[in-house]
Scaffold this motif. Structure first.
Motif, PDB file in Angstrom:
ATOM      1  N   THR A 284       0.850  -1.189   0.000  1.00 50.43           N
ATOM      2  CA  THR A 284       0.000   0.000   0.000  1.00 50.43           C
ATOM      3  C   THR A 284       0.887   1.241   0.000  1.00 50.43           C
ATOM      4  O   THR A 284       2.111   1.159   0.194  1.00 50.43           O
ATOM      5  N   GLY A 285       0.289   2.397  -0.174  1.00 49.45           N
ATOM      6  CA  GLY A 285       1.038   3.637  -0.157  1.00 49.45           C
ATOM      7  C   GLY A 285       1.578   3.992   1.206  1.00 49.45           C
ATOM      8  O   GLY A 285       2.440   4.872   1.334  1.00 49.45           O
ATOM      9  N   TYR A 286       1.078   3.316   2.231  1.00 50.64           N
ATOM     10  CA  TYR A 286       1.548   3.577   3.584  1.00 50.64           C
ATOM     11  C   TYR A 286       2.750   2.699   3.951  1.00 50.64           C
ATOM     12  O   TYR A 286       3.437   2.966   4.927  1.00 50.64           O
ATOM     13  N   ASP A 287       2.956   1.636   3.186  1.00 42.84           N
ATOM     14  CA  ASP A 287       4.060   0.723   3.469  1.00 42.84           C
ATOM     15  C   ASP A 287       5.323   1.161   2.738  1.00 42.84           C
ATOM     16  O   ASP A 287       5.295   2.022   1.861  1.00 42.84           O
ATOM     17  N   LYS A 288       6.431   0.535   3.093  1.00 41.63           N
ATOM     18  CA  LYS A 288       7.697   0.758   2.406  1.00 41.63           C
ATOM     19  C   LYS A 288       8.181  -0.556   1.790  1.00 41.63           C
ATOM     20  O   LYS A 288       7.859  -1.640   2.285  1.00 41.63           O
TER      21      LYS A 288
END
Length: 222
Positions: A151-155
């Motif tokens: 997701t866009g929140y993960d790296k």
């Protein structure tokens, strides 16, 4: 990343050994380096079994030796040396059966050995070789592939490298069998009452504990 790969024993010129001695080490054949897997560009963990370079002794079958900083890269399956402590240059050594690497508590050698897991050709660490037993380890590597962020929140996660020692033991000339360093597993290799008492009286948690136990076994009759 390793900066250079050298074939033969030219590395000795880097540590102040005279040319004649270097040429003597180069007399062996079979100087091809075989690697398991290349290091990823980025990763966590370490491909080395040793946490840092250790002053060890390189020996050949002609009785020659050399003290040098070295450690074992389990991912690429090669011994790496650091000729000069204050420089970052590292060199991979050729895989030769005629050369061993003594790290103090164990000695690396390369061979093809028959085990309960089949024939294994690799670097092994010899912890003990006695009259009635042989205790070896094989550094094994597990590589977790890199993972893209979900997701866009993960790296993104880089590859992870983990190296552990798999142990093998042979008693009374039997085949090398994989074992854990636990009393209940090691007891199965022995049948004498003396050894049963030894396990009752002693805890085994480390390689040194196993070596101590095997040295005791060598003192028993029969």
């Amino acid at each position: 990343m390793l900066k250079k790969t050298i074939l033969g024993m030219l590395l000795f010129a880097f540590v102040g050994v005279n040319a004649q001695r270097a040429n003597n080490f180069m007399s062996d054949g079979g100087m091809v380096i075989f690697t398991k897997e290349k290091e990823p560009d980025t990763f966590t963990g370490s491909p080395y079994y040793e946490k840092d370079f250790i002053v060890g002794v390189i020996n050949d079958d002609k009785g020659r030796s050399l003290d040098v900083l070295m450690r074992y890269n389990a991912l690429e399956d090669v011994v790496v040396i650091k000729p000069l402590e204050n420089k970052n240059e590292e060199f991979m050594l050729p895989k030769l059966k005629t050369i061993t690497y003594n790290f103090g508590d164990y000695t690396y050698f390369i061979d093809n050995l028959k085990t309960n897991n089949g024939n294994i050709e690799a670097y092994f660490a010899e912890f003990y070789k006695g009259k009635k037993s042989l205790f070896l380890g094989q550094p094994t590597v597990e590589v977790t592939p890199p993972q893209k962020a979900k997701t866009g929140y993960d790296k993104d996660k880089p590859a992870d490298i983990d190296v552990e020692m798999v142990y093998y033991l042979s008693v009374d000339g039997e085949m090398l069998k994989e074992t854990r360093l636990k009393e209940k597993d090691l007891e199965d290799f022995f049948k004498s009452r003396e050894m049963k008492k030894y396990f009752d009286d002693n805890k085994i948690k480390t390689e040194k504990d196993v070596v101590k136990m095997l040295k005791y076994y060598d003192t028993l009759n029969g």
